[in-house]
Design an enzyme around this catalytic site. Structure first.
Site, PDB file in Angstrom:
ATOM      1  N   GLY A  17       0.922  -1.040   0.032  1.00 16.32           N
ATOM      2  CA  GLY A  17       0.066   0.038   0.117  1.00 16.32           C
ATOM      3  C   GLY A  17       0.999   1.258   0.119  1.00 16.32           C
ATOM      4  O   GLY A  17       2.067   1.146   0.151  1.00 16.32           O
ATOM      5  N   LEU A  18       0.124   2.443  -0.336  1.00 16.29           N
ATOM      6  CA  LEU A  18       0.873   3.890   0.005  1.00 16.29           C
ATOM      7  C   LEU A  18       1.653   3.937   1.061  1.00 16.29           C
ATOM      8  O   LEU A  18       1.245   3.418   2.004  1.00 16.29           O
ATOM      9  CB  LEU A  18      -0.193   4.813  -0.264  1.00 16.29           C
ATOM     10  CG  LEU A  18      -0.909   4.738  -1.655  1.00 16.29           C
ATOM     11  CD1 LEU A  18      -1.895   5.684  -1.881  1.00 16.29           C
ATOM     12  CD2 LEU A  18       0.257   5.181  -2.893  1.00 16.29           C
ATOM     13  N   SER A  19       2.564   4.886   1.126  1.00 20.75           N
ATOM     14  CA  SER A  19       3.351   5.201   2.129  1.00 20.75           C
ATOM     15  C   SER A  19       2.192   5.971   3.048  1.00 20.75           C
ATOM     16  O   SER A  19       1.693   6.846   2.656  1.00 20.75           O
ATOM     17  CB  SER A  19       4.072   6.562   1.950  1.00 20.75           C
ATOM     18  OG  SER A  19       4.940   6.763   3.231  1.00 20.75           O
ATOM     19  N   GLY A  20       2.166   5.605   4.390  1.00 16.47           N
ATOM     20  CA  GLY A  20       1.169   6.170   5.183  1.00 16.47           C
ATOM     21  C   GLY A  20      -0.182   5.431   5.400  1.00 16.47           C
ATOM     22  O   GLY A  20      -1.083   5.899   6.174  1.00 16.47           O
ATOM     23  N   ALA A  21      -0.179   4.435   4.276  1.00 15.20           N
ATOM     24  CA  ALA A  21      -1.608   3.745   4.517  1.00 15.20           C
ATOM     25  C   ALA A  21      -1.877   2.969   5.825  1.00 15.20           C
ATOM     26  O   ALA A  21      -3.142   2.727   6.174  1.00 15.20           O
ATOM     27  CB  ALA A  21      -1.722   2.819   3.216  1.00 15.20           C
ATOM     28  N   GLY A  22      -0.694   2.482   6.591  1.00 13.57           N
ATOM     29  CA  GLY A  22      -1.030   1.849   7.735  1.00 13.57           C
ATOM     30  C   GLY A  22      -0.125   0.349   7.871  1.00 13.57           C
ATOM     31  O   GLY A  22      -0.513  -0.311   8.779  1.00 13.57           O
ATOM     32  N   LYS A  23       0.750   0.157   6.893  1.00 12.68           N
ATOM     33  CA  LYS A  23       1.144  -1.172   6.659  1.00 12.68           C
ATOM     34  C   LYS A  23       1.859  -1.544   8.229  1.00 12.68           C
ATOM     35  O   LYS A  23       1.760  -2.399   8.426  1.00 12.68           O
ATOM     36  CB  LYS A  23       2.191  -1.189   5.438  1.00 12.68           C
ATOM     37  CG  LYS A  23       1.583  -1.024   4.241  1.00 12.68           C
ATOM     38  CD  LYS A  23       2.499  -1.098   3.205  1.00 12.68           C
ATOM     39  CE  LYS A  23       3.743  -0.076   3.210  1.00 12.68           C
ATOM     40  NZ  LYS A  23       3.241   1.450   3.083  1.00 12.68           N
ATOM     41  N   SER A  24       3.049  -0.576   8.409  1.00  9.68           N
ATOM     42  CA  SER A  24       3.816  -0.643   9.638  1.00  9.68           C
ATOM     43  C   SER A  24       2.847  -0.997  11.022  1.00  9.68           C
ATOM     44  O   SER A  24       3.151  -1.673  11.684  1.00  9.68           O
ATOM     45  CB  SER A  24       4.843   0.045   9.646  1.00  9.68           C
ATOM     46  OG  SER A  24       5.604   0.312   8.656  1.00  9.68           O
ATOM     47  N   SER A  91       5.844  -1.904  -1.943  1.00 11.68           N
ATOM     48  CA  SER A  91       5.863  -2.753  -3.194  1.00 11.68           C
ATOM     49  C   SER A  91       4.767  -2.505  -4.522  1.00 11.68           C
ATOM     50  O   SER A  91       3.708  -2.881  -4.221  1.00 11.68           O
ATOM     51  CB  SER A  91       5.613  -4.338  -2.651  1.00 11.68           C
ATOM     52  OG  SER A  91       4.701  -4.297  -1.608  1.00 11.68           O
TER      53      SER A  91
HETATM   54  P1  ADP Z   1       2.915   2.769   6.247  1.00 11.63           P
HETATM   55  O1  ADP Z   1       3.809   1.636   6.913  1.00 11.63           O
HETATM   56  O2  ADP Z   1       2.179   2.273   5.254  1.00 11.63           O
HETATM   57  O3  ADP Z   1       3.822   3.648   5.547  1.00 11.63           O
HETATM   58  P2  ADP Z   1       2.316   3.811   8.990  1.00 11.63           P
HETATM   59  O4  ADP Z   1       1.686   2.445   9.717  1.00 11.63           O
HETATM   60  O5  ADP Z   1       3.843   4.114   9.015  1.00 11.63           O
HETATM   61  O6  ADP Z   1       2.204   3.598   7.338  1.00 11.63           O
HETATM   62  O7  ADP Z   1       1.378   4.917   9.454  1.00 11.63           O
HETATM   63  C1  ADP Z   1       0.185   4.994   9.193  1.00 11.63           C
HETATM   64  C2  ADP Z   1      -0.577   6.239  10.050  1.00 11.63           C
HETATM   65  O8  ADP Z   1      -1.655   6.280   9.880  1.00 11.63           O
HETATM   66  C3  ADP Z   1       0.125   5.909  11.419  1.00 11.63           C
HETATM   67  O9  ADP Z   1       0.187   7.208  12.097  1.00 11.63           O
HETATM   68  C4  ADP Z   1      -1.522   5.496  11.951  1.00 11.63           C
HETATM   69  O10 ADP Z   1      -1.489   5.842  13.317  1.00 11.63           O
HETATM   70  C5  ADP Z   1      -2.431   6.167  11.068  1.00 11.63           C
HETATM   71  N1  ADP Z   1      -3.707   5.738  11.114  1.00 11.63           N
HETATM   72  C6  ADP Z   1      -4.897   6.236  11.165  1.00 11.63           C
HETATM   73  N2  ADP Z   1      -6.063   5.422  11.189  1.00 11.63           N
HETATM   74  C7  ADP Z   1      -5.314   3.969  10.601  1.00 11.63           C
HETATM   75  C8  ADP Z   1      -5.812   2.647  10.353  1.00 11.63           C
HETATM   76  N3  ADP Z   1      -7.242   2.631  10.352  1.00 11.63           N
HETATM   77  N4  ADP Z   1      -5.047   1.855  10.129  1.00 11.63           N
HETATM   78  C9  ADP Z   1      -3.627   2.044  10.209  1.00 11.63           C
HETATM   79  N5  ADP Z   1      -3.257   3.288  10.512  1.00 11.63           N
HETATM   80  C10 ADP Z   1      -4.011   4.344  10.575  1.00 11.63           C
END
Ligand code: ADP
Length: 181
Positions: A17-24, A91
């Site tokens: 998924g996109l950066s910031g989508a919530g993967k980590s 990815s």
């Molecule tokens: P990624 O790894 O995809 O780049 P991160 O997990 O680092 O994304 O960051 C996702 C951000 O979005 C976090 O700050 C998280 O707290 C926030 N967030 C808000 N709502 C959700 C959700 N439903 N699921 C996952 N993350 C969320």
């Protein structure tokens, strides 16, 4: 008396998924839950992989593909030996995710879906603002493509679900497949 032992099947939980989508975030919750039930697990985090396994690689298509192939190869080896693997790299390219699938035992593609407007609004690390200013070339979703999975095993909607709900859906899928008891 003869005894038989059967090792549990491994699997690859492939978050994309996109950066910031919530993967980590979601991968972290799932990892904690899997560890608490004592399942063998390795996490190949996108940032950590780029520090170690893929140090020196950039973000052009060729380097991204190499990075994802390396993750896929290591995940494939581990899953073949009964280990559960979590990967959480953007990815972005469907064909290379397909290569990772082909190398894995029990590939579970988890699409961490959030609209671009939502990840821009979150802008957890300030990266979208920097990409908009032209400071980060090849930034996925801004100046580089993201190809969504056509048929992911699990499709999460992080603009509508809490991280705990999303993680719960991943765990439910693993249980339903018999990969975790
Ligand atoms: P990624 O790894 O995809 O780049 P991160 O997990 O680092 O994304 O960051 C996702 C951000 O979005 C976090 O700050 C998280 O707290 C926030 N967030 C808000 N709502 C959700 C959700 N439903 N699921 C996952 N993350 C969320």
């Amino acid at each position: 008396m003869a005894t038989t032992t059967r090792t549990r099947d491994g699997y690859v939980l492939w978050f994309t998924g996109l950066s910031g989508a919530g993967k980590s975030t979601i991968a972290g919750i799932v990892a904690a839950q899997l560890r608490s039930v004592g399942a063998p697990l390795e996490v190949l985090d996108g940032d950590e992989v780029r520090t170690h396994l893929s140090a020196g690689l950039g973000f052009g298509k060729a380097d991204r593909d190499t990075n994802v192939r390396r993750i896929g190869w290591v995940a494939g080896l581990l899953s073949r030996h009964g280990v559960g693997v979590i990967t959480a790299a953007i990815s972005p390219y469907a064909d290379v995710r397909g290569e990772a699938r082909a190398m894995a035992t029990n590939f579970v593609e988890v699409f961490v879906d959030a609209p671009l407007e939502e990840v821009r609004r979150r802008d957890v690390k300030g990266l979208y603002a920097r990409a908009d200013r032209g400071e980060i070339p090849n930034f996925t979703g801004v100046s580089d493509p993201y190809e969504p999975p056509a048929a992911p095993e699990v499709h999460l909607y992080t603009d509508r679900e809490t991280p705990e709900e999303s993680a719960g859906r991943v765990m439910a899928y693993l249980r339903q497949r018999g990969l975790v008891t």
